[in-house]
Design a protein around this motif. Structure first.
Motif, mmCIF file in Angstrom:
data_model
loop_
_atom_site.group_PDB
_atom_site.id
_atom_site.type_symbol
_atom_site.label_atom_id
_atom_site.label_comp_id
_atom_site.label_asym_id
_atom_site.label_seq_id
_atom_site.Cartn_x
_atom_site.Cartn_y
_atom_site.Cartn_z
ATOM 1 N N GLU A 50 0.833 -1.193 0.000
ATOM 2 C CA GLU A 50 0.000 0.000 0.000
ATOM 3 C C GLU A 50 0.876 1.254 0.000
ATOM 4 N N ARG A 51 2.051 1.156 0.578
ATOM 5 C CA ARG A 51 2.965 2.291 0.666
ATOM 6 C C ARG A 51 3.319 2.828 -0.731
ATOM 7 N N VAL A 108 2.649 7.322 -4.600
ATOM 8 C CA VAL A 108 2.148 7.906 -5.850
ATOM 9 C C VAL A 108 1.114 8.988 -5.540
ATOM 10 N N LEU A 109 0.273 8.738 -4.542
ATOM 11 C CA LEU A 109 -0.730 9.729 -4.139
ATOM 12 C C LEU A 109 -0.056 11.004 -3.631
ATOM 13 N N LYS A 110 1.010 10.873 -2.856
ATOM 14 C CA LYS A 110 1.707 12.057 -2.343
ATOM 15 C C LYS A 110 2.397 12.821 -3.469
ATOM 16 N N ILE A 164 9.865 16.015 -9.259
ATOM 17 C CA ILE A 164 10.579 15.182 -10.234
ATOM 18 C C ILE A 164 11.405 14.116 -9.531
ATOM 19 N N LEU A 165 12.078 14.476 -8.437
ATOM 20 C CA LEU A 165 12.879 13.483 -7.711
ATOM 21 C C LEU A 165 12.003 12.441 -7.014
ATOM 22 N N MET A 166 10.823 12.844 -6.547
ATOM 23 C CA MET A 166 9.900 11.867 -5.957
ATOM 24 C C MET A 166 9.410 10.891 -7.021
#
Length: 192
Positions: free
Chosen positions: A82-83, A88-90, A146-148
């Motif tokens: 789920e993480r 992706v949501l964050k 972009i880094l995330m």
């Protein structure tokens, strides 16, 4: 929250460094007069508008890429934790904040403030510094997003493409070990 910052530390620090680098450039300019600020605004306003426009298009593209990332994540035969989906949501939340902020500042930068006779000259210095701060924050946030996104893609490549273990990969054995460890910690706390 600490785990989130630890996992995305390079993305957050990258955005922070870009914002600081831009702020350093601002500090090196030193104190400027109101007339100088008006002249600098005339020169830099077109570039600021282009920066906001680029960020708007980039963040829209990133949202599209996130949909592709989700379809690849869902389509894999591996079970992801789920993480991964929360990550992706964050990224999507940060990207939407970036998109809306850039759109608002794009509109503000398009106001014909330099042609207005009603704006006192002493405001231009404050407006100039505010535009520099805003653009440094927008640039830092863009780098962070972009880094995330890079971290999320890197995790998927490790799991799907390289077929290696990753902390985002769901494993029943690992989950059982974690549950046992949590139960032991709860028992130890209840004894105290």
């Amino acid at each position: 929250m600490i785990r989130y910052i630890k996992y995305n530390g390079n993305a957050i620090s990258g955005g922070f460094i870009v914002a600081l680098f831009t702020a350093l450039g601002v500090i090196l300019l030193g104190n400027i007069s109101d007339y100088e600020a008006r002249g600098l605004l005339e020169v830099s306003l077109e570039g600021l508008i282009r920066l906001c426009n680029t960020i708007i298009f980039s963040s829209g593209t990133i949202l599209t890429l996130l949909l592709t990332l989700l379809s690849v994540s869902f389509g894999t035969n591996k079970s992801l934790k789920e993480r991964h989906y929360l990550q992706v949501l964050k990224i999507a939340k940060f990207d939407v904040i970036l998109f809306v902020s850039a759109l608002i500042f794009y509109q503000l930068f398009n106001f014909p403030i330099l042609e207005s006779d009603n704006v006192p000259i002493h405001w231009f210095s404050s407006i100039y510094w505010a535009t520099l701060i805003v653009t440094s924050l927008l640039s830092g946030l863009m780098i962070t997003v972009i880094l995330m996104l890079y971290n999320a893609v890197k995790g998927l490549i490790t799991i799907i493409g390289l077929n290696k273990d990753h902390h985002l990969l769901y494993s029943e054995k690992l989950e059982e070990e974690i549950e046992e460890e949590v139960e032991e910690q709860l028992k130890d706390k209840s004894k105290e």
